[in-house]
Design a protein around this motif. Structure first.
Motif, PDB file in Angstrom:
ATOM      1  N   ARG A   1      30.538  64.828  18.740  1.00 24.24           N
ATOM      2  CA  ARG A   1      30.991  66.215  18.645  1.00 24.24           C
ATOM      3  C   ARG A   1      31.992  66.292  17.492  1.00 24.24           C
ATOM      4  O   ARG A   1      32.860  65.436  17.361  1.00 24.24           O
ATOM      5  N   LEU A   2      31.852  67.307  16.657  1.00 23.94           N
ATOM      6  CA  LEU A   2      32.750  67.508  15.534  1.00 23.94           C
ATOM      7  C   LEU A   2      33.471  68.841  15.684  1.00 23.94           C
ATOM      8  O   LEU A   2      32.842  69.865  15.984  1.00 23.94           O
ATOM      9  N   HIS A   3      34.779  68.837  15.473  1.00 21.69           N
ATOM     10  CA  HIS A   3      35.596  70.050  15.486  1.00 21.69           C
ATOM     11  C   HIS A   3      36.047  70.305  14.043  1.00 21.69           C
ATOM     12  O   HIS A   3      36.689  69.449  13.437  1.00 21.69           O
ATOM     13  N   LEU A   4      35.732  71.460  13.511  1.00 21.55           N
ATOM     14  CA  LEU A   4      36.018  71.783  12.126  1.00 21.55           C
ATOM     15  C   LEU A   4      36.963  72.975  12.044  1.00 21.55           C
ATOM     16  O   LEU A   4      36.751  73.987  12.718  1.00 21.55           O
TER      17      LEU A   4
ATOM     18  N   ARG B   1      22.415  69.376  17.561  1.00 17.94           N
ATOM     19  CA  ARG B   1      21.803  70.087  18.687  1.00 17.94           C
ATOM     20  C   ARG B   1      22.447  71.451  18.932  1.00 17.94           C
ATOM     21  O   ARG B   1      21.778  72.383  19.360  1.00 17.94           O
ATOM     22  N   LYS B   2      23.751  71.548  18.692  1.00 17.38           N
ATOM     23  CA  LYS B   2      24.476  72.788  18.970  1.00 17.38           C
ATOM     24  C   LYS B   2      25.490  73.047  17.872  1.00 17.38           C
ATOM     25  O   LYS B   2      26.112  72.120  17.352  1.00 17.38           O
ATOM     26  N   VAL B   3      25.640  74.311  17.527  1.00 11.85           N
ATOM     27  CA  VAL B   3      26.683  74.746  16.605  1.00 11.85           C
ATOM     28  C   VAL B   3      27.350  75.966  17.218  1.00 11.85           C
ATOM     29  O   VAL B   3      26.668  76.888  17.675  1.00 11.85           O
ATOM     30  N   GLU B   4      28.662  75.952  17.260  1.00 10.71           N
ATOM     31  CA  GLU B   4      29.414  77.120  17.741  1.00 10.71           C
ATOM     32  C   GLU B   4      30.406  77.527  16.668  1.00 10.71           C
ATOM     33  O   GLU B   4      31.180  76.705  16.185  1.00 10.71           O
ATOM     34  N   ILE B   5      30.340  78.798  16.275  1.00 12.84           N
ATOM     35  CA  ILE B   5      31.198  79.326  15.223  1.00 12.84           C
ATOM     36  C   ILE B   5      32.103  80.385  15.803  1.00 12.84           C
ATOM     37  O   ILE B   5      31.624  81.345  16.422  1.00 12.84           O
ATOM     38  N   GLU B   6      33.398  80.221  15.639  1.00  7.41           N
ATOM     39  CA  GLU B   6      34.346  81.276  15.982  1.00  7.41           C
ATOM     40  C   GLU B   6      34.813  81.908  14.681  1.00  7.41           C
ATOM     41  O   GLU B   6      35.432  81.247  13.837  1.00  7.41           O
ATOM     42  N   GLU B   7      34.497  83.172  14.506  1.00  7.04           N
ATOM     43  CA  GLU B   7      34.870  83.862  13.291  1.00  7.04           C
ATOM     44  C   GLU B   7      36.323  84.327  13.372  1.00  7.04           C
ATOM     45  O   GLU B   7      36.916  84.381  14.446  1.00  7.04           O
ATOM     46  N   ALA B   8      36.871  84.662  12.230  1.00  3.78           N
ATOM     47  CA  ALA B   8      38.266  85.078  12.184  1.00  3.78           C
ATOM     48  C   ALA B   8      38.516  86.359  12.977  1.00  3.78           C
ATOM     49  O   ALA B   8      39.615  86.583  13.475  1.00  3.78           O
ATOM     50  N   ASN B   9      37.475  87.177  13.119  1.00  2.00           N
ATOM     51  CA  ASN B   9      37.609  88.424  13.886  1.00  2.00           C
ATOM     52  C   ASN B   9      37.335  88.220  15.374  1.00  2.00           C
ATOM     53  O   ASN B   9      37.202  89.186  16.116  1.00  2.00           O
ATOM     54  N   HIS B  10      37.189  86.956  15.797  1.00  2.00           N
ATOM     55  CA  HIS B  10      36.999  86.550  17.193  1.00  2.00           C
ATOM     56  C   HIS B  10      35.564  86.742  17.686  1.00  2.00           C
ATOM     57  O   HIS B  10      35.297  86.496  18.869  1.00  2.00           O
ATOM     58  N   ASP B  11      34.648  87.163  16.838  1.00  2.00           N
ATOM     59  CA  ASP B  11      33.236  87.092  17.219  1.00  2.00           C
ATOM     60  C   ASP B  11      32.838  85.624  17.308  1.00  2.00           C
ATOM     61  O   ASP B  11      33.388  84.770  16.598  1.00  2.00           O
ATOM     62  N   ARG B  12      31.877  85.333  18.178  1.00  2.00           N
ATOM     63  CA  ARG B  12      31.401  83.958  18.344  1.00  2.00           C
ATOM     64  C   ARG B  12      29.890  83.901  18.187  1.00  2.00           C
ATOM     65  O   ARG B  12      29.181  84.776  18.691  1.00  2.00           O
ATOM     66  N   THR B  13      29.429  82.877  17.503  1.00  2.00           N
ATOM     67  CA  THR B  13      28.000  82.638  17.361  1.00  2.00           C
ATOM     68  C   THR B  13      27.689  81.251  17.886  1.00  2.00           C
ATOM     69  O   THR B  13      28.358  80.277  17.521  1.00  2.00           O
ATOM     70  N   ARG B  14      26.684  81.175  18.754  1.00  2.00           N
ATOM     71  CA  ARG B  14      26.231  79.886  19.293  1.00  2.00           C
ATOM     72  C   ARG B  14      24.785  79.666  18.880  1.00  2.00           C
ATOM     73  O   ARG B  14      23.938  80.530  19.095  1.00  2.00           O
ATOM     74  N   LEU B  15      24.530  78.508  18.295  1.00  2.00           N
ATOM     75  CA  LEU B  15      23.185  78.113  17.899  1.00  2.00           C
ATOM     76  C   LEU B  15      22.801  76.865  18.655  1.00  2.00           C
ATOM     77  O   LEU B  15      23.590  75.916  18.740  1.00  2.00           O
ATOM     78  N   SER B  16      21.619  76.859  19.221  1.00  2.00           N
ATOM     79  CA  SER B  16      21.106  75.654  19.862  1.00  2.00           C
ATOM     80  C   SER B  16      19.736  75.345  19.276  1.00  2.00           C
ATOM     81  O   SER B  16      18.951  76.257  18.977  1.00  2.00           O
ATOM     82  N   PHE B  17      19.463  74.055  19.090  1.00  2.00           N
ATOM     83  CA  PHE B  17      18.239  73.604  18.443  1.00  2.00           C
ATOM     84  C   PHE B  17      17.503  72.635  19.369  1.00  2.00           C
ATOM     85  O   PHE B  17      18.122  71.785  20.019  1.00  2.00           O
ATOM     86  N   ASP B  18      16.188  72.747  19.405  1.00  2.00           N
ATOM     87  CA  ASP B  18      15.389  71.784  20.154  1.00  2.00           C
ATOM     88  C   ASP B  18      13.997  71.691  19.540  1.00  2.00           C
ATOM     89  O   ASP B  18      13.717  72.296  18.511  1.00  2.00           O
ATOM     90  N   ASN B  19      13.141  70.880  20.182  1.00  2.00           N
ATOM     91  CA  ASN B  19      11.773  70.668  19.712  1.00  2.00           C
ATOM     92  C   ASN B  19      11.755  70.196  18.258  1.00  2.00           C
ATOM     93  O   ASN B  19      11.016  70.719  17.417  1.00  2.00           O
TER      94      ASN B  19
ATOM     95  N   MET C   1      40.996  81.061   1.981  1.00  2.00           N
ATOM     96  CA  MET C   1      39.846  81.916   1.757  1.00  2.00           C
ATOM     97  C   MET C   1      38.799  81.710   2.850  1.00  2.00           C
ATOM     98  O   MET C   1      38.255  82.661   3.405  1.00  2.00           O
ATOM     99  N   LEU C   2      38.537  80.466   3.174  1.00  2.00           N
ATOM    100  CA  LEU C   2      37.547  80.169   4.202  1.00  2.00           C
ATOM    101  C   LEU C   2      38.046  80.620   5.573  1.00  2.00           C
ATOM    102  O   LEU C   2      37.268  81.070   6.416  1.00  2.00           O
ATOM    103  N   ALA C   3      39.348  80.515   5.792  1.00  2.00           N
ATOM    104  CA  ALA C   3      39.930  80.916   7.076  1.00  2.00           C
ATOM    105  C   ALA C   3      39.830  82.417   7.305  1.00  2.00           C
ATOM    106  O   ALA C   3      39.911  82.882   8.448  1.00  2.00           O
ATOM    107  N   LYS C   4      39.642  83.180   6.236  1.00  2.00           N
ATOM    108  CA  LYS C   4      39.434  84.617   6.408  1.00  2.00           C
ATOM    109  C   LYS C   4      38.103  84.919   7.079  1.00  2.00           C
ATOM    110  O   LYS C   4      37.934  85.992   7.653  1.00  2.00           O
ATOM    111  N   ALA C   5      37.165  83.998   6.992  1.00  2.00           N
ATOM    112  CA  ALA C   5      35.850  84.194   7.598  1.00  2.00           C
ATOM    113  C   ALA C   5      35.717  83.454   8.922  1.00  2.00           C
ATOM    114  O   ALA C   5      35.130  83.972   9.875  1.00  2.00           O
ATOM    115  N   PHE C   6      36.256  82.235   9.005  1.00  2.00           N
ATOM    116  CA  PHE C   6      36.043  81.392  10.175  1.00  2.00           C
ATOM    117  C   PHE C   6      37.351  80.846  10.724  1.00  2.00           C
ATOM    118  O   PHE C   6      38.204  80.382   9.965  1.00  2.00           O
TER     119      PHE C   6
END
Length: 207
Positions: free
Chosen positions: A147-150, A173-191, A156-161
């Protein structure tokens, strides 16, 4: 997927060229060793985006193909078909009716190669490339997992994420993005699969 790719692109354009990847600490090097880097990789994805003020997440699903040194094709199948293609020179979107729109053109934005490298890094778990733009903290998990925490290095980058988290083993397998505006995106990959080779239309898209 289009919104995430473009947000990353716009955030990285002014930020990446001035940064150099630091040396990779031993625990991050172990993660790097666990991740496969095939010449071509296909997988299915599910994306859920939680937008502030909405109770239910926005959900989409589809497939992607990652061709090392050439690009990535994100093919959303549901709820609305569309493609996003990332190559060395451009990011473009293609709608279901066949119309194509160039979102970022390398002729106007020379830093596009840095965006390309960053997207490949996120998809393939390339710790060295990610370390150029993010502070990376690693956890080693059982069964060759990790697991990696970034967190962004630049203002400049912190303005977006606010942060990103990746989890996987041989593959991401999984990516979770917390944007600077507190929206969250979760990506999961399989197959995950290494075949078939690029189809003719895919190869043309990545030219």
């Amino acid at each position: 997927m289009k919104s995430f790719v473009l947000a990353l692109a716009l955030a990285l354009l002014p930020a990446l060229p001035a940064l150099a990847a630091p040396a990779v600490p031993p625990e991050l090097a172990q993660v790097q060793q666990r991740v496969a880097r095939p010449a071509l990789l296909r997988a299915d994805f599910v994306q859920e985006k939680q937008v502030a003020g909405f109770r239910n997440p926005l959900r989409s699903q589809g497939q992607f193909v990652l061709a090392q040194e050439r690009g990535v094709i994100w093919r959303t199948l549901k709820p609305f078909p569309s493609d996003v293609v990332l190559t060395r020179d451009r990011i473009l979107s293609r709608q279901a009716d066949g119309s194509v729109q160039v979102e970022v053109d390398g002729r106007q934005q020379p830093a596009l190669r840095a965006i390309n490298a960053m997207m490949f890094a996120l998809m393939s778990g390339d710790v060295q490339a990610m370390s150029a733009s993010f502070e990376v903290r690693a956890e080693l998990l059982p069964n060759n997992g990790w697991r990696l925490h970034l967190t962004p290095r630049s203002a400049m980058l912190a303005k977006a994420f606010a942060s990103l988290q990746l989890e996987g083993d041989q593959y991401v397998r999984k990516v979770e993005i917390e944007e600077a505006n507190h929206d969250r995106t979760r990506l999961s990959f399989d197959n995950f699969r290494l075949a078939p080779p690029l189809a003719a239309d895919e190869a043309r898209s990545l030219e």
